[in-house]
Design an enzyme around this catalytic site. Structure first.
Site, mmCIF file in Angstrom:
data_model
loop_
_atom_site.group_PDB
_atom_site.id
_atom_site.type_symbol
_atom_site.label_atom_id
_atom_site.label_comp_id
_atom_site.label_asym_id
_atom_site.label_seq_id
_atom_site.Cartn_x
_atom_site.Cartn_y
_atom_site.Cartn_z
ATOM 1 N N TYR A 121 -20.093 0.893 39.022
ATOM 2 C CA TYR A 121 -19.732 1.403 37.699
ATOM 3 C C TYR A 121 -20.397 0.589 36.598
ATOM 4 O O TYR A 121 -21.031 1.140 35.692
ATOM 5 C CB TYR A 121 -18.213 1.387 37.518
ATOM 6 N N SER A 177 -20.072 1.619 28.109
ATOM 7 C CA SER A 177 -18.882 0.791 28.284
ATOM 8 C C SER A 177 -19.260 -0.661 28.003
ATOM 9 O O SER A 177 -20.418 -1.058 28.178
ATOM 10 C CB SER A 177 -18.359 0.919 29.712
#
Length: 266
Positions: free
Chosen positions: A152, A139
């Protein structure tokens, strides 16, 4: 003989798009996720449409022995994997102290431990054959510091650094490694996080756009790819700022996510 791709998190989003695209190019598939009925429906559809072999392995990747169980199924079915797509993952968002610890533990097991364990399980065979590929889905969060997405974002930083290290280490072996670092994507990710605010107002990519960029970058052995010009600019510019400054800026940008979320019970 067709090459075989194993895709985790294959029941929806980017994983499902990888399955469709790879089946269309003649790859046999091993589809891995928890939702067995969705995987079976996809396997039946792709088998009928493209005349490929599609196997289903229902496995919760947060389990400590998840990779061993998947590898055991592969051995039992006589399957050799040529392409591993480590796509499975999910995110948590909000104030760290208010997020259920068990949820974040499972997040790390899926985003990091299962990814590493599956790579350990399948990479030796690829090296022995002198061909193969590993694709890890990271990401743009992995390039920066993200308060209220602390666990995350840190997990995706691991994915980025792990993938690039393997890409460098394995050059010349015939095995490619690619890390894909998309920005917000139109997938169920935000339903799992619990708020559309997690997109931070960014324009979302589609799974089709992400997979197109990934397959092109894999063919060229680029090591990593950030789909989308805006995402690419952010990924390259933000890491050049002082890290404490990034943390402060990140808090201002992402605080509304925490404010929009209902605290998770401990």
């Amino acid at each position: 003989m067709n090459k075989t791709a194993l895709i985790t998190g294959a029941s929806s989003g980017i994983g499902a798009e990888f399955a469709r695209r790879l089946a269309a190019t003649g790859h046999d598939l091993v589809l891995v996720a928890r939702t067995e009925h969705k995987l079976k429906a996809m396997a039946d559809e792709l088998t009928a449409r493209h005349r490929i072999r599609a196997e289903v392995v229902s496995q919760d990747l947060s389990a400590p022995d998840a990779a061993d169980r998947v590898a055991g199924e592969l051995t039992a079915r006589g399957l050799t994997i040529d392409l591993l797509v480590n796509n499975a993952g999910f995110g948590t968002a909000g104030r760290f102290a208010q997020i259920a610890p068990g949820r974040e533990h499972d997040e790390l097991m899926v985003n990091i431990v299962a990814l590493v364990d599956l790579t350990h399980a399948l990479l030796p065979g690829m090296l022995a054959r002198g061909s193969g590929a590993v694709v890890n889905i990271g990401s743009t969060a992995g390039f920066t510091i993200s308060p209220y997405f602390a666990t995350y974002a840190a997990s995706k930083t691991f994915v980025l650094n792990f993938g690039l290290a393997l890409w460098s280490e394995l050059r010349g072996t015939g095995v490619k490694v690619l890390t894909v670092a998309p920005g917000p994507v139109e997938t169920p990710f935000f339903d799992v996080v619990g708020s559309k605010e997690a997109a931070i107002g960014a324009k979302m990519s589609t799974p089709e756009e992400v997979v197109t960029a990934a397959l092109r970058a894999l063919e060229r052995d680029r090591g990593y790819v950030v789909p989308g010009r805006g995402n690419l600019a952010m990924a390259h510019l933000m890491p050049r700022r002082p890290r404490k400054l990034l943390a402060v800026i990140g808090r201002r940008v992402t605080r509304r996510v925490a404010d929009a979320l209902t605290p998770v019970a401990q």
